[in-house]
Design a protein around this motif. Sequence first.
Motif, PDB file in Angstrom:
ATOM      1  N   GLY A  36       0.832  -1.195   0.000  1.00  0.00           N
ATOM      2  CA  GLY A  36       0.000   0.000   0.000  1.00  0.00           C
ATOM      3  C   GLY A  36       0.871   1.250   0.000  1.00  0.00           C
ATOM      4  O   GLY A  36       1.899   1.304   0.659  1.00  0.00           O
ATOM      5  N   LEU A  37       0.455   2.264  -0.761  1.00  0.00           N
ATOM      6  CA  LEU A  37       1.224   3.505  -0.875  1.00  0.00           C
ATOM      7  C   LEU A  37       0.337   4.701  -0.550  1.00  0.00           C
ATOM      8  O   LEU A  37      -0.831   4.736  -0.938  1.00  0.00           O
ATOM      9  N   ARG A  38       0.894   5.666   0.185  1.00  0.00           N
ATOM     10  CA  ARG A  38       0.229   6.942   0.432  1.00  0.00           C
ATOM     11  C   ARG A  38       1.234   8.044   0.165  1.00  0.00           C
ATOM     12  O   ARG A  38       2.374   7.961   0.587  1.00  0.00           O
ATOM     13  N   LEU A  39       0.806   9.081  -0.536  1.00  0.00           N
ATOM     14  CA  LEU A  39       1.643  10.240  -0.815  1.00  0.00           C
ATOM     15  C   LEU A  39       1.144  11.386   0.057  1.00  0.00           C
ATOM     16  O   LEU A  39      -0.037  11.733   0.012  1.00  0.00           O
ATOM     17  N   GLY A  48      -2.415  11.378  -2.427  1.00  0.00           N
ATOM     18  CA  GLY A  48      -2.424  10.302  -3.402  1.00  0.00           C
ATOM     19  C   GLY A  48      -2.356   8.959  -2.703  1.00  0.00           C
ATOM     20  O   GLY A  48      -1.736   8.823  -1.660  1.00  0.00           O
ATOM     21  N   ARG A  49      -3.039   7.968  -3.250  1.00  0.00           N
ATOM     22  CA  ARG A  49      -3.026   6.600  -2.719  1.00  0.00           C
ATOM     23  C   ARG A  49      -2.837   5.631  -3.872  1.00  0.00           C
ATOM     24  O   ARG A  49      -3.243   5.911  -4.995  1.00  0.00           O
ATOM     25  N   GLY A  50      -2.247   4.505  -3.575  1.00  0.00           N
ATOM     26  CA  GLY A  50      -2.085   3.493  -4.592  1.00  0.00           C
ATOM     27  C   GLY A  50      -1.631   2.190  -3.968  1.00  0.00           C
ATOM     28  O   GLY A  50      -1.477   2.079  -2.752  1.00  0.00           O
ATOM     29  N   SER A  51      -1.422   1.207  -4.803  1.00  0.00           N
ATOM     30  CA  SER A  51      -0.902  -0.076  -4.341  1.00  0.00           C
ATOM     31  C   SER A  51      -0.082  -0.690  -5.460  1.00  0.00           C
ATOM     32  O   SER A  51      -0.194  -0.292  -6.618  1.00  0.00           O
ATOM     33  N   ALA A  52       0.745  -1.628  -5.082  1.00  0.00           N
ATOM     34  CA  ALA A  52       1.595  -2.313  -6.061  1.00  0.00           C
ATOM     35  C   ALA A  52       1.692  -3.775  -5.666  1.00  0.00           C
ATOM     36  O   ALA A  52       1.507  -4.125  -4.499  1.00  0.00           O
ATOM     37  N   GLN A  53       1.970  -4.614  -6.628  1.00  0.00           N
ATOM     38  CA  GLN A  53       2.186  -6.035  -6.371  1.00  0.00           C
ATOM     39  C   GLN A  53       3.683  -6.300  -6.315  1.00  0.00           C
ATOM     40  O   GLN A  53       4.405  -5.961  -7.245  1.00  0.00           O
ATOM     41  N   GLY A  60       7.351 -12.258   1.031  1.00  0.00           N
ATOM     42  CA  GLY A  60       8.747 -12.097   0.631  1.00  0.00           C
ATOM     43  C   GLY A  60       9.049 -10.697   0.147  1.00  0.00           C
ATOM     44  O   GLY A  60       8.163  -9.898  -0.113  1.00  0.00           O
ATOM     45  N   VAL A  61      10.309 -10.389   0.026  1.00  0.00           N
ATOM     46  CA  VAL A  61      10.749  -9.077  -0.454  1.00  0.00           C
ATOM     47  C   VAL A  61      10.997  -9.172  -1.954  1.00  0.00           C
ATOM     48  O   VAL A  61      11.643 -10.091  -2.438  1.00  0.00           O
ATOM     49  N   GLY A  62      10.472  -8.218  -2.697  1.00  0.00           N
ATOM     50  CA  GLY A  62      10.666  -8.195  -4.137  1.00  0.00           C
ATOM     51  C   GLY A  62      10.516  -6.797  -4.668  1.00  0.00           C
ATOM     52  O   GLY A  62      10.139  -5.881  -3.950  1.00  0.00           O
ATOM     53  N   GLU A  63      10.790  -6.625  -5.955  1.00  0.00           N
ATOM     54  CA  GLU A  63      10.672  -5.291  -6.551  1.00  0.00           C
ATOM     55  C   GLU A  63       9.223  -5.017  -6.928  1.00  0.00           C
ATOM     56  O   GLU A  63       8.434  -5.933  -7.123  1.00  0.00           O
ATOM     57  N   PHE A  64       8.886  -3.727  -7.023  1.00  0.00           N
ATOM     58  CA  PHE A  64       7.553  -3.333  -7.440  1.00  0.00           C
ATOM     59  C   PHE A  64       7.635  -2.060  -8.269  1.00  0.00           C
ATOM     60  O   PHE A  64       8.605  -1.327  -8.208  1.00  0.00           O
ATOM     61  N   SER A  65       6.592  -1.818  -9.048  1.00  0.00           N
ATOM     62  CA  SER A  65       6.480  -0.616  -9.864  1.00  0.00           C
ATOM     63  C   SER A  65       5.001  -0.312 -10.046  1.00  0.00           C
ATOM     64  O   SER A  65       4.207  -1.214 -10.329  1.00  0.00           O
ATOM     65  N   THR A  66       4.613   0.944  -9.868  1.00  0.00           N
ATOM     66  CA  THR A  66       3.226   1.351 -10.050  1.00  0.00           C
ATOM     67  C   THR A  66       3.162   2.842 -10.343  1.00  0.00           C
ATOM     68  O   THR A  66       4.140   3.554 -10.118  1.00  0.00           O
ATOM     69  N   ASP A  67       2.051   3.294 -10.870  1.00  0.00           N
ATOM     70  CA  ASP A  67       1.827   4.717 -11.109  1.00  0.00           C
ATOM     71  C   ASP A  67       0.939   5.280  -9.999  1.00  0.00           C
ATOM     72  O   ASP A  67      -0.049   4.662  -9.619  1.00  0.00           O
ATOM     73  N   LEU A  68       1.303   6.450  -9.477  1.00  0.00           N
ATOM     74  CA  LEU A  68       0.497   7.174  -8.500  1.00  0.00           C
ATOM     75  C   LEU A  68      -0.058   8.417  -9.164  1.00  0.00           C
ATOM     76  O   LEU A  68       0.650   9.100  -9.903  1.00  0.00           O
ATOM     77  N   THR A  69      -1.301   8.731  -8.876  1.00  0.00           N
ATOM     78  CA  THR A  69      -1.931   9.938  -9.391  1.00  0.00           C
ATOM     79  C   THR A  69      -2.297  10.825  -8.220  1.00  0.00           C
ATOM     80  O   THR A  69      -2.906  10.373  -7.259  1.00  0.00           O
ATOM     81  N   ILE A  70      -1.895  12.093  -8.302  1.00  0.00           N
ATOM     82  CA  ILE A  70      -2.247  13.067  -7.284  1.00  0.00           C
ATOM     83  C   ILE A  70      -3.640  13.578  -7.597  1.00  0.00           C
ATOM     84  O   ILE A  70      -3.883  14.123  -8.682  1.00  0.00           O
TER      85      ILE A  70
END
Length: 73
Positions: A36-39, A48-53, A60-70
């Motif tokens: 979960g992401l909060r800006l 801004g809020r978002g989430s990534a897989q 486990g720990v892994g890389e993620f990438s997602t777009d956030l919109t303000i």
Amino acid sequence: MGLMTDVRVRQPAKHDLVGSTFTVTGTGAGFEGTIGLRLLNPAGTVIGRGSAQSAAGGVGVGEFSTDLTIARP
């Protein structure tokens, strides 16, 4: 109960111009691979809020990438 972490944005740098949507990438872990992401603005208001897989899945720990919109830049 989820684990809370403090992530610091390294780019854009101070005084850089960005659009209302930008990409966030990193390494992290989350329940069933969801992060979960909060800006926050300087006043601490969520803008801004978002989430990534996470690529690792599970907890486990892994890389993620997602777009956030303000919502209201």
